[in-house]
Design an enzyme around this catalytic site. Structure first.
Site, PDB file in Angstrom:
ATOM      1  CE1 TYR A 182       4.884  -7.462 -24.627  1.00 49.65           C
ATOM      2  CE2 TYR A 182       6.419  -5.718 -24.039  1.00 49.65           C
ATOM      3  CZ  TYR A 182       5.387  -6.568 -23.696  1.00 49.65           C
ATOM      4  OH  TYR A 182       4.862  -6.526 -22.430  1.00 49.65           O
ATOM      5  N   GLY A 341       0.810   6.008 -16.289  1.00 49.81           N
ATOM      6  CA  GLY A 341       0.399   4.615 -16.203  1.00 49.81           C
ATOM      7  C   GLY A 341       0.135   4.246 -14.768  1.00 49.81           C
ATOM      8  CB  CYS A 365       2.548   5.940  -8.328  1.00 52.31           C
ATOM      9  SG  CYS A 365       3.548   4.594  -9.001  1.00 52.31           S
ATOM     10  CB  CYS A 368       6.417  -0.597  -4.810  1.00 54.06           C
ATOM     11  SG  CYS A 368       4.619  -0.760  -4.966  1.00 54.06           S
ATOM     12  CB  CYS A 384      -2.656   0.133  -7.510  1.00 60.69           C
ATOM     13  SG  CYS A 384      -1.651   1.469  -6.817  1.00 60.69           S
ATOM     14  CD  GLU A 434       2.369   5.982  16.028  1.00 61.29           C
ATOM     15  OE1 GLU A 434       3.464   5.808  16.606  1.00 61.29           O
ATOM     16  OE2 GLU A 434       1.771   5.078  15.399  1.00 61.29           O
TER      17      GLU A 434
END
Length: 666
Positions: A182, A341, A365, A368, A384, A434
């Site tokens: 940055y 995060g 998480c 991706c 998310c 299923e």
């Protein structure tokens, strides 16, 4: 609580401020969480409070601008305290008071802005920088050099912003500084900073901007007001817009570790109270925002170096949600705190679940980045892939159903599982059929490579959730038109998924689907030709190359990942670089036109080539399986919903999001 994890719940001090445990929420871009006057909106308040409620000890907000004139961003994109100070204090207090109710502390992350890495959708096609240097994303754009007066304006605005933050109840601030490429990091790196005044040249001069910021904040807010710094000890820049991969030998063009150590010492001496450390830059974005192709805890070796040279606390993010990994890192002196995060976007309750020993209930998480970083870059809004309510917690939560219904779901892939979970939470009676022996659908094959292990963890999470919610899961249960017509259901969801597209190549019998090879049903041999350079083809190529196989990747288009590729640049860039680094023989503008006795014929334009290979693997996409839906939706007297790949072949995010949307409204 597992005794091995007790260290995670011991308090820690940053300066004189005590944090109740070792969990921090890593800063994530706050897209969609603020209003046009730079203040937090209700979404932002609920978003951060939800993570405090989940047990996180220190909340770090996302990037907050200190002004909006020098680098003018489209609003609302990020918060900015100096645009409307009184309203920022008012809305900030609504957040910080509620965060404090859970015993958590909260820092406001302050930034000088993007510079050469500005996101075009937010900043447009102009950018500033320390010197006239090329833009990271925009070809042909050269950044304008900041003036001394503008630098001094930034420093003053940092101090003003910190003072406003303090009035708003923030316990400290973090400077988004010598990190990720940055604007402030561009000043610190000689490659980008070609100035000859007091803000360029020597390392200390290049750090002068960051030094004067912390000094101004301490003068304004008091020496005891905590100021942490987001810091990267190494840039991993191989060249302009080119990053270095794990294990790759290259000459560091950015900040190397030796300079990173020296810079850290200078910054600690200047007054920074903690280092929130990682590595990477926007030229090597897959270090700063690690995809699933990066190993977990990837920053620990680098932050261990910081620990050896600094006395202030070190905070480490980078796929650190595994409590065994996190505990060992602290106990072994590699870090003092762990920052989560993206994992906290997927599951805001991770610290509480670890404390209660409920590890299997943590929603994983997937790294991706489709709902978070990828969505931020395109739509300036954070969410998310596996948690659709993220970033809209209050308005998009799950409410109890007013009328309890019998819900029948056909298909146990991700979409069917999510629909069953949400419907059951609402109180409906849910039966899920299923046809195979386990849940997961196409994710079972997709999660086979070791770098996709979190996909299988997501399946396991759904299995446990559906069991706890009392969903009647019937495996090896095929559903027909007649059985649906006879079912006593009030709502029917058909999520029958998709099947791989296949090709016939001459009379060759050694042509397999990627799914069959991944599942071990077919042996690719020692050499193979993969047809299709989309996400499945590239990941399968990488998986086989890691096994020592000789892989040729054939793509009809002029580039890979042109259709259905990863949304986030970090994932896409790393996958592209890995294909080259692993010596995968990439052939674009090419097709497999036939077979030979020992391989296949490749055709590019008018040229043909024979290639030796033990097999061909087809990875050219999937076909929706919606025949059952088409047979019954006109005849059934109840609502019939088509979800997941059966409706449209997409990614996991939309399988989850569409199922969540429909099920929360049944």
């Amino acid at each position: 609580m597992n005794s091995n994890h007790e260290i995670l719940f011991q308090p820690l001090k940053i300066g004189k401020l005590e944090i109740k445990n070792r969990f921090a929420m890593a800063p994530m871009g706050p897209g969609g969480l603020c209003d046009i006057d730079g203040t937090y909106n209700e979404r932002g308040v609920e978003y951060y409070v939800e993570r405090a409620k989940g047990g996180t000890g220190l909340i770090m907000t996302g990037v907050t601008m200190v002004e909006n004139e020098i680098e003018k961003c489209a609003l609302p994109s990020m918060p900015c305290p100096t645009l409307s100070p009184l309203n920022f204090v008012k809305t900030g207090l609504l957040m910080t008071e509620r965060v404090h109710a859970y015993g958590a502390k909260i820092f406001l992350q302050l930034s000088a802005g993007f510079g050469r890495v500005s996101i075009p959708s937010i900043v447009g096609k102009t950018a500033v920088a320390p010197s006239p240097i090329p833009h990271r994303w925009l070809d042909g754009v050269t950044c304008r050099e900041l003036t001394i007066e503008e630098i001094h304006t930034y420093i003053r605005k940092f101090a003003e912003s910190a003072a406003i933050a303090k009035k708003a109840g923030f316990d400290g601030v973090e400077i988004h500084a010598v990190h990720e490429g940055y604007l402030l990091d561009q000043f610190a790196i000689a490659m980008f900073n070609q100035r000859t005044d007091e803000y360029g040249g020597s390392l200390r001069n290049r750090l002068r901007f960051a030094i004067e910021i912390v000094q101004a904040i301490k003068a304004e807010c008091g020496q005891d007001y905590p100021v942490s710094i987001r810091y990267s000890i190494k840039s991993f820049i191989k060249d302009w817009r080119q990053g270095g991969l794990p294990g790759e030998e290259f000459t560091e063009m950015g900040r190397d570790i030796e300079e990173g150590i020296e810079a850290a010492k200078i910054l600690e001496e200047a007054g920074y109270d903690a280092f929130n450390g990682d590595v990477g830059s926007y030229d090597s974005w897959y270090w700063s925002h690690p995809p699933m192709y990066q190993k977990k805890g990837l920053y620990l070796p680098f932050n261990e170096i910081l620990k050896q040279h600094l006395t202030v606390p070190i905070i480490t993010a980078g796929r650190m949600e595994n409590p065994d990994l996190a505990s060992a890192a602290i106990l072994n002196g590699m870090t003092d705190m762990v920052a989560l995060g993206r994992p906290l976007l997927a599951d805001a309750d991770i610290p509480n679940k670890i404390r209660k020993g409920q590890l299997s209930q943590i929603r994983p998480c997937l790294s991706c980045q489709e709902g978070c970083m990828g969505r931020l870059a395109k739509y300036a809004s954070i969410s998310c892939a596996v948690n659709p309510a993220c970033g809209r917690e209050k308005e998009y939560g799950i409410e109890p159903a007013r009328k309890i219904k019998n819900v029948l779901i056909v298909g146990g892939g991700i979409s069917g599982c999510e629909a069953a979970r949400v419907a059951a939470i609402r109180g409906h009676h849910v039966t899920l059929h299923e046809k195979n022996y386990r849940l997961g659908g196409n994710v079972i094959a997709g999660g086979v490579p070791d770098f996709k292990e979190d996909d299988h963890m997501l399946i396991a999470w759904y299995e446990e959730q559906l069991s706890e919610l009392g969903v009647d899961v019937r495996l090896n249960s095929a559903v027909t038109r007649d059985s649906l017509l006879e079912a006593a259901a009030d709502e029917i969801i058909i999520a029958t998924g998709s099947t791989p597209r296949m090709l016939a190549i001459g009379n060759a019998g050694n042509v397999y689907s990627a799914e069959d090879v991944l599942l071990g049903k077919k042996d690719a041999g020692q050499s193979t030709v993969i047809i299709g350079g989309g996400l499945v083809g590239c990941e399968t190529a990488l998986w086989l190359a890691d096994q020592g196989k000789q892989v040729t990747l054939v793509e009809l288009q002029d580039d890979i990942l042109t259709v259905g590729g990863p949304l986030c640049h970090a994932n896409e860039d790393m996958l592209r670089d890995l294909v080259a680094f692993k010596n995968i023989n990439l052939r674009t503008n090419t097709m497999v036109s036939g077979s030979t006795t020992d391989g296949f014929t490749l055709k590019s334009g008018d040229a043909e080539e024979q290639i030796t290979a033990d097999s061909a693997i087809v990875a050219i996409g999937y076909l929706p399986q919606k025949a059952l839906y088409e047979e019954v939706y006109k005849d059934l007297p109840v609502n019939v919903h088509l979800l997941g790949d059966a409706r449209q072949v997409q990614n996991i995010m939309y399988a989850v999001w569409d199922a969540y949307e429909v099920a929360r409204n049944l």
